[in-house]
Design a protein around this motif. Structure first.
Motif, PDB file in Angstrom:
ATOM      1  N   ARG A   1       0.850  -1.219  -0.102  1.00  0.00           N
ATOM      2  CA  ARG A   1       0.061   0.090  -0.055  1.00  0.00           C
ATOM      3  C   ARG A   1       0.706   1.242   0.048  1.00  0.00           C
ATOM      4  NH1 ARG A   1      -5.191  -2.374   3.551  1.00  0.00           N
ATOM      5  NH2 ARG A   1      -5.779  -3.616   1.941  1.00  0.00           N
ATOM      6  N   LEU A   2       2.016   1.240   0.644  1.00  0.00           N
ATOM      7  CA  LEU A   2       2.682   2.420   0.626  1.00  0.00           C
ATOM      8  C   LEU A   2       3.250   2.557  -1.004  1.00  0.00           C
ATOM      9  CD1 LEU A   2       5.055   1.888   3.773  1.00  0.00           C
ATOM     10  CD2 LEU A   2       3.518   3.841   3.154  1.00  0.00           C
ATOM     11  N   LEU A   3       3.528   1.475  -1.611  1.00  0.00           N
ATOM     12  CA  LEU A   3       3.998   1.583  -2.997  1.00  0.00           C
ATOM     13  C   LEU A   3       2.774   2.114  -3.988  1.00  0.00           C
ATOM     14  CD1 LEU A   3       6.074  -1.701  -3.312  1.00  0.00           C
ATOM     15  CD2 LEU A   3       7.097   0.494  -3.273  1.00  0.00           C
ATOM     16  N   LEU A   4       1.486   1.844  -3.512  1.00  0.00           N
ATOM     17  CA  LEU A   4       0.437   2.358  -4.197  1.00  0.00           C
ATOM     18  C   LEU A   4       0.372   3.877  -4.021  1.00  0.00           C
ATOM     19  CD1 LEU A   4      -2.577   0.183  -3.859  1.00  0.00           C
ATOM     20  CD2 LEU A   4      -1.681   1.081  -5.926  1.00  0.00           C
ATOM     21  N   CYS A   5       0.804   4.320  -2.733  1.00  0.00           N
ATOM     22  CA  CYS A   5       0.817   5.785  -2.213  1.00  0.00           C
ATOM     23  C   CYS A   5       1.807   6.388  -3.156  1.00  0.00           C
ATOM     24  CB  CYS A   5       1.210   5.669  -0.813  1.00  0.00           C
ATOM     25  SG  CYS A   5      -0.116   5.479   0.181  1.00  0.00           S
ATOM     26  N   GLU A   6       2.854   5.673  -3.207  1.00  0.00           N
ATOM     27  CA  GLU A   6       4.070   6.597  -3.948  1.00  0.00           C
ATOM     28  C   GLU A   6       3.860   6.445  -5.455  1.00  0.00           C
ATOM     29  OE1 GLU A   6       6.834   7.928  -3.293  1.00  0.00           O
ATOM     30  OE2 GLU A   6       8.134   7.754  -5.026  1.00  0.00           O
ATOM     31  N   ALA A   7       2.988   5.560  -6.013  1.00  0.00           N
ATOM     32  CA  ALA A   7       2.717   5.581  -7.475  1.00  0.00           C
ATOM     33  C   ALA A   7       1.545   6.587  -7.670  1.00  0.00           C
ATOM     34  CB  ALA A   7       2.285   4.265  -7.975  1.00  0.00           C
ATOM     35  N   THR A   8       0.843   6.749  -6.821  1.00  0.00           N
ATOM     36  CA  THR A   8      -0.234   7.823  -6.583  1.00  0.00           C
ATOM     37  C   THR A   8       0.544   9.162  -6.881  1.00  0.00           C
ATOM     38  OG1 THR A   8      -1.766   6.502  -5.550  1.00  0.00           O
ATOM     39  CG2 THR A   8      -2.384   8.838  -6.010  1.00  0.00           C
ATOM     40  N   VAL A   9       1.415   9.274  -6.062  1.00  0.00           N
ATOM     41  CA  VAL A   9       1.800  10.779  -5.877  1.00  0.00           C
ATOM     42  C   VAL A   9       2.863  11.179  -7.075  1.00  0.00           C
ATOM     43  CG1 VAL A   9       1.867  11.477  -3.300  1.00  0.00           C
ATOM     44  CG2 VAL A   9       3.878   9.976  -4.240  1.00  0.00           C
ATOM     45  N   THR A  10       3.574   9.885  -7.565  1.00  0.00           N
ATOM     46  CA  THR A  10       4.115  10.091  -8.680  1.00  0.00           C
ATOM     47  C   THR A  10       3.430  10.596  -9.872  1.00  0.00           C
ATOM     48  OG1 THR A  10       5.629   8.284  -8.141  1.00  0.00           O
ATOM     49  CG2 THR A  10       5.518   8.895 -10.505  1.00  0.00           C
ATOM     50  N   VAL A  11       2.185  10.117 -10.050  1.00  0.00           N
ATOM     51  CA  VAL A  11       1.152  10.384 -11.195  1.00  0.00           C
ATOM     52  C   VAL A  11       0.891  11.848 -10.988  1.00  0.00           C
ATOM     53  CG1 VAL A  11      -0.738   9.736 -12.398  1.00  0.00           C
ATOM     54  CG2 VAL A  11       0.894   7.954 -11.783  1.00  0.00           C
ATOM     55  N   MET A  12       0.312  11.945  -9.918  1.00  0.00           N
ATOM     56  CA  MET A  12      -0.182  13.309  -9.333  1.00  0.00           C
ATOM     57  C   MET A  12       0.794  14.406  -9.896  1.00  0.00           C
ATOM     58  SD  MET A  12      -2.502  13.111  -5.701  1.00  0.00           S
ATOM     59  CE  MET A  12      -3.129  14.413  -6.167  1.00  0.00           C
ATOM     60  N   ARG A  13       2.064  14.322  -9.240  1.00  0.00           N
ATOM     61  CA  ARG A  13       3.137  15.376  -9.506  1.00  0.00           C
ATOM     62  C   ARG A  13       3.355  15.465 -10.742  1.00  0.00           C
ATOM     63  NH1 ARG A  13       6.958  12.767  -5.291  1.00  0.00           N
ATOM     64  NH2 ARG A  13       5.642  13.024  -3.429  1.00  0.00           N
ATOM     65  N   GLN A  14       3.257  14.515 -11.870  1.00  0.00           N
ATOM     66  CA  GLN A  14       3.459  14.341 -13.127  1.00  0.00           C
ATOM     67  C   GLN A  14       2.305  15.484 -13.868  1.00  0.00           C
ATOM     68  OE1 GLN A  14       5.896  13.909 -14.778  1.00  0.00           O
ATOM     69  NE2 GLN A  14       4.978  14.844 -16.773  1.00  0.00           N
ATOM     70  N   CYS A  15       0.860  15.272 -13.434  1.00  0.00           N
ATOM     71  CA  CYS A  15      -0.090  15.964 -13.499  1.00  0.00           C
ATOM     72  C   CYS A  15       0.065  17.564 -13.145  1.00  0.00           C
ATOM     73  CB  CYS A  15      -1.706  15.478 -13.123  1.00  0.00           C
ATOM     74  SG  CYS A  15      -2.040  14.162 -13.941  1.00  0.00           S
ATOM     75  N   PHE A  16       0.628  17.716 -11.970  1.00  0.00           N
ATOM     76  CA  PHE A  16       0.726  19.219 -11.543  1.00  0.00           C
ATOM     77  C   PHE A  16       1.941  19.776 -12.336  1.00  0.00           C
ATOM     78  CE2 PHE A  16      -0.285  17.932  -6.620  1.00  0.00           C
ATOM     79  CZ  PHE A  16      -1.726  18.323  -6.890  1.00  0.00           C
ATOM     80  N   HIS A  17       2.863  18.906 -12.636  1.00  0.00           N
ATOM     81  CA  HIS A  17       3.920  19.498 -13.440  1.00  0.00           C
ATOM     82  C   HIS A  17       3.395  20.118 -14.727  1.00  0.00           C
ATOM     83  CE1 HIS A  17       7.899  20.356 -15.091  1.00  0.00           C
ATOM     84  NE2 HIS A  17       7.506  19.795 -16.246  1.00  0.00           N
ATOM     85  N   LEU A  18       2.634  19.294 -15.577  1.00  0.00           N
ATOM     86  CA  LEU A  18       1.974  19.513 -16.613  1.00  0.00           C
ATOM     87  C   LEU A  18       1.116  20.703 -16.720  1.00  0.00           C
ATOM     88  CD1 LEU A  18       1.231  15.877 -17.927  1.00  0.00           C
ATOM     89  CD2 LEU A  18       3.148  17.216 -19.030  1.00  0.00           C
ATOM     90  N   LEU A  19       0.342  20.860 -15.524  1.00  0.00           N
ATOM     91  CA  LEU A  19      -0.605  21.981 -15.486  1.00  0.00           C
ATOM     92  C   LEU A  19       0.115  23.071 -14.968  1.00  0.00           C
ATOM     93  CD1 LEU A  19      -3.424  19.740 -13.669  1.00  0.00           C
ATOM     94  CD2 LEU A  19      -3.232  20.584 -16.273  1.00  0.00           C
ATOM     95  N   GLY A  20       1.517  23.077 -14.631  1.00  0.00           N
ATOM     96  CA  GLY A  20       2.029  24.085 -14.203  1.00  0.00           C
ATOM     97  C   GLY A  20       1.970  24.465 -12.719  1.00  0.00           C
ATOM     98  N   ILE A  21       1.654  23.571 -11.969  1.00  0.00           N
ATOM     99  CA  ILE A  21       1.552  23.891 -10.611  1.00  0.00           C
ATOM    100  C   ILE A  21       2.478  23.198  -9.736  1.00  0.00           C
ATOM    101  CG2 ILE A  21      -0.243  23.138  -8.727  1.00  0.00           C
ATOM    102  CD1 ILE A  21      -2.610  22.828 -10.751  1.00  0.00           C
ATOM    103  N   GLU A  22       2.764  23.957  -8.754  1.00  0.00           N
ATOM    104  CA  GLU A  22       4.106  23.437  -7.861  1.00  0.00           C
ATOM    105  C   GLU A  22       3.328  22.708  -6.702  1.00  0.00           C
ATOM    106  OE1 GLU A  22       7.862  23.437  -7.482  1.00  0.00           O
ATOM    107  OE2 GLU A  22       7.166  25.409  -8.812  1.00  0.00           O
ATOM    108  N   PRO A  23       3.887  21.366  -6.644  1.00  0.00           N
ATOM    109  CA  PRO A  23       3.365  20.498  -5.415  1.00  0.00           C
ATOM    110  C   PRO A  23       3.833  20.986  -4.235  1.00  0.00           C
ATOM    111  CG  PRO A  23       5.153  19.292  -6.603  1.00  0.00           C
ATOM    112  CD  PRO A  23       4.830  20.649  -7.336  1.00  0.00           C
ATOM    113  N   VAL A  24       2.964  20.884  -3.234  1.00  0.00           N
ATOM    114  CA  VAL A  24       3.214  21.001  -1.820  1.00  0.00           C
ATOM    115  C   VAL A  24       3.264  19.855  -0.960  1.00  0.00           C
ATOM    116  CG1 VAL A  24       1.916  22.090   0.311  1.00  0.00           C
ATOM    117  CG2 VAL A  24       1.936  23.613  -1.832  1.00  0.00           C
ATOM    118  N   TYR A  25       4.220  19.656  -0.109  1.00  0.00           N
ATOM    119  CA  TYR A  25       4.600  18.530   0.513  1.00  0.00           C
ATOM    120  C   TYR A  25       3.900  18.208   2.032  1.00  0.00           C
ATOM    121  CZ  TYR A  25       7.317  17.276  -3.419  1.00  0.00           C
ATOM    122  OH  TYR A  25       7.669  16.875  -4.733  1.00  0.00           O
ATOM    123  N   ARG A  26       3.686  19.421   2.525  1.00  0.00           N
ATOM    124  CA  ARG A  26       2.859  19.401   3.744  1.00  0.00           C
ATOM    125  C   ARG A  26       1.857  20.522   3.766  1.00  0.00           C
ATOM    126  NH1 ARG A  26       6.258  20.815   9.303  1.00  0.00           N
ATOM    127  NH2 ARG A  26       7.115  22.687   8.565  1.00  0.00           N
TER     128      ARG A  26
END
Ligand code: ARG
Length: 590
Positions: free
Chosen positions: A564-589
């Motif tokens: 499940r941690l790996l699933l979390c990691e996969a999720t943030v990986t894809v989320m951050r890629q989307c953020f990047h494409l949309l020009g949004i800076e991700p926030v970590y906390r």
């Protein structure tokens, strides 16, 4: 092998179709993800839709198929062995429903974590892409329409960049030429007899300067005459006039640059003035081909389907916006070798671009088939409306200053951050950075998430709401996943190497499936130049994670923790890629 699940399935089905209907070699597999029914239930992951069409097409031929279901059955039975597919069944009039193997889904996710998301980028088959976006006009206001162009254009450019287009040109086609410079220069000479005094600091507000010169131009005939003479002086290259023009451009560009910097947008400026000398030879080429006609003293080009012609040379012999775009497009196609030329402006300019493209087709400079390369596309967008449904304006002035608008988004985010206990131990810098990331991201996402062709209502309250479909909500979700992973105390890099993903729970599987669909959604979003498709994907991903997976599957301290941690990691990986494409800076906390 392609990253898109849809395309991989198509390959498998292509084999089956060749065996099933050998006399129909041209049939292309039609594979789609299954939609949920009214009750939200999906019977499978994907479906193959070929049976019905094939049966209809083969009617009358001796094929032995009794009905479309029989064709569907045969397609199913002829499928080659594939590790992708868990099971297939025929439903309704002949749909072949496909359930993917959860082991295969898990393996794809494990590979994502090891290889990185760049491996999921599609190959577009174009070498050089130019995105013409932002493109404000010197000394005039950079209005919310330009903000939309900047945000949409930047996202498209980021998408092409991810697809590893060899040469990507982010072009700012600045409006830095035209008769308005006559009055600006004349006004400048009157107000600042000593040119050194004309600085950004002294002027403060170039828009106000523009307005003042316009008032004089409209009301003072003597000034108007001098303004017109100044245009002539400028165009004949008179040094004093050229320098004044340069000064005005520099100050204005510095203003624009402030907006770009805040938004993290890269642009390469090449204003209209650049093409000045290219206009006569371009028109001459068009003339040789017989495209230019005389019309009421002007020189024009007629194109099919438009009741007005392109004015290539005005009655007074001057050039205009269209003349420049003709020359600029010629330059892009022949000097810069651009294969895909994309123009991002409001829908109001549709006809202008349509006519320019048609003129090029008439000249044989663009292929007749609009889908063939080199190609030109106008990416239009609707108006920005205020909450009152009228054109967006601020309370105090009729124009909206973009810098102030971004300031306001940031200010509001900072204020709501400061209300939270969680930020007590944050540094001033972290608060500032977070407010910027969340605030500017919210402005961008609010624009990008709706189909660009529709008008869009600008509302701070809506875009900064942390519960709706907003960047704020997405940022919170992302930060929460990061915090879950931190709390586990596990070294993610370590478990990435040896851990396995298991998708036994239906919500784990649903999350995994959505994650591996990123490549095909991305491709759809890019080929149609519709960033809202990517936004919808990102929002759904976040919803599946929060409302399904995280609600029903305990992560930290569960027997399935590693997976499940790996699933979390996969999720943030894809989320951050989307953020990047949309020009949004991700926030970590948060
Ligand atoms: N400066 C124009 C405007 O503000 C937009 C330019 C778009 N690009 C182009 N190549 N015409 O409306």
């Amino acid at each position: 092998c392609p990253a898109s699940v849809k395309k991989q399935l198509a390959k498998v089905f292509e084999e089956s179709l060749r065996t099933t209907v050998p006399d129909e070699p041209d049939v292309v597999p039609s594979i789609d993800p299954c939609a949920a029914n009214k009750a939200g239930v999906k019977f499978a992951d994907y479906q193959c839709n070929n049976a019905m069409g094939l049966f209809a097409k083969m009617k009358g031929k001796q094929t032995g198929f009794k009905g479309p279901q029989a064709v569907g059955q045969a397609i199913r039975n002829n499928l080659p062995q594939s590790e992708m597919i868990e099971s297939c069944s025929v439903a309704g009039p002949g749909f072949v429903n496909i359930v993917l193997s959860k082991k295969w889904i898990a393996q794809r996710l494990e590979r994502l974590l090891i290889d990185g998301i760049d491996k999921w980028a599609p190959q577009l088959g174009v070498k050089t892409v130019l995105v013409d976006f932002s493109s404000p006009n010197i000394a005039k206001e950079m209005h919310v329409g330009h903000l939309r162009s900047t945000i949409i254009g930047d996202t498209l450019a980021r998408m092409f960049e991810f697809s590893r287009v060899e040469t990507l040109i982010r072009r700012n086609h600045l409006g830095d030429w035209g008769t308005q410079f006559g009055m600006l220069i004349a006004h400048l000479f009157d107000t600042y007899p000593n040119p050194e005094d004309f600085t950004e600091a002294a002027i403060g507000d170039l828009q106000a300067f523009y307005k003042a010169s316009k008032v004089r131009f409209d009301n003072d005939p003597e000034f108007k005459l001098r303004a017109q003479q100044s245009v002539v002086q400028l165009q004949s290259g008179e040094e004093k006039y050229h320098n004044a023009w340069q000064q005005i451009c520099d100050i204005s560009k510095a203003e624009f640059e402030k907006v770009y910097q805040r938004l993290g947008v890269l642009l390469e400026a090449r204003g209209e003035s650049y093409y000045n000398d290219l206009i006569p030879p371009t028109l001459e080429r068009l003339d040789k081909l017989g495209l230019i006609e005389e019309d009421d003293g002007a020189r024009v080009i007629f194109v099919e389907g438009a009741n007005i012609p392109i004015i290539a040379v005005k009655r007074d012999g001057g050039f205009n916006y269209s003349s420049t775009d003709l020359a600029a497009l010629w330059y892009r196609l022949n000097v810069e070798n651009v294969e895909w030329n994309i123009y991002v402006t409001d829908v109001g300019q549709w006809q202008h671009f349509d006519m320019v493209f048609k003129a090029f087709r008439r000249a044989g400079w663009l292929p007749n088939d609009e889908n063939e390369f080199p190609k030109c596309t106008h990416v239009g967008f609707g108006l920005v409306l205020g909450e009152d449904g009228k054109r967006f304006r601020t309370r105090s002035s009729e124009t909206v200053r973009l810098v102030e608008l971004l300031d306001e988004a940031k200010r509001r985010c900072k204020a709501s951050l400061l209300e939270r206990d969680a930020v007590k131990d944050w540094s001033e810098e972290e608060i500032e950075k977070t407010a910027e990331a969340v605030g500017y991201g919210a402005v961008k996402y609010a624009d990008l998430r709706i189909n660009r062709l529709t008008n869009y209502t600008f509302s701070f309250d809506q875009m900064l709401n942390d519960k709706g479909n907003t960047a704020v909500y997405l940022q919170y979700a992302h930060a929460r996943i990061c915090s879950i992973m931190r709390k586990s105390g596990k070294d993610i890099e370590e478990i990435k190497k040896n851990g396995n993903i298991v998708l036994d729970h239906e919500d784990e599987r649903a999350l995994g499936l959505h994650l591996i669909q990123f490549p095909e959604v991305f491709e759809e979003s890019l080929t149609n130049l519709l960033p809202n498709v990517l936004c919808e994907y990102l929002y759904n991903l976040t919803e599946i994670f929060t409302k399904k997976f995280y609600t029903n599957c305990q992560v930290v301290g569960s027997p399935e923790e590693t997976s499940r941690l790996l699933l979390c990691e996969a999720t943030v990986t894809v989320m951050r890629q989307c953020f990047h494409l949309l020009g949004i800076e991700p926030v970590y906390r948060l």
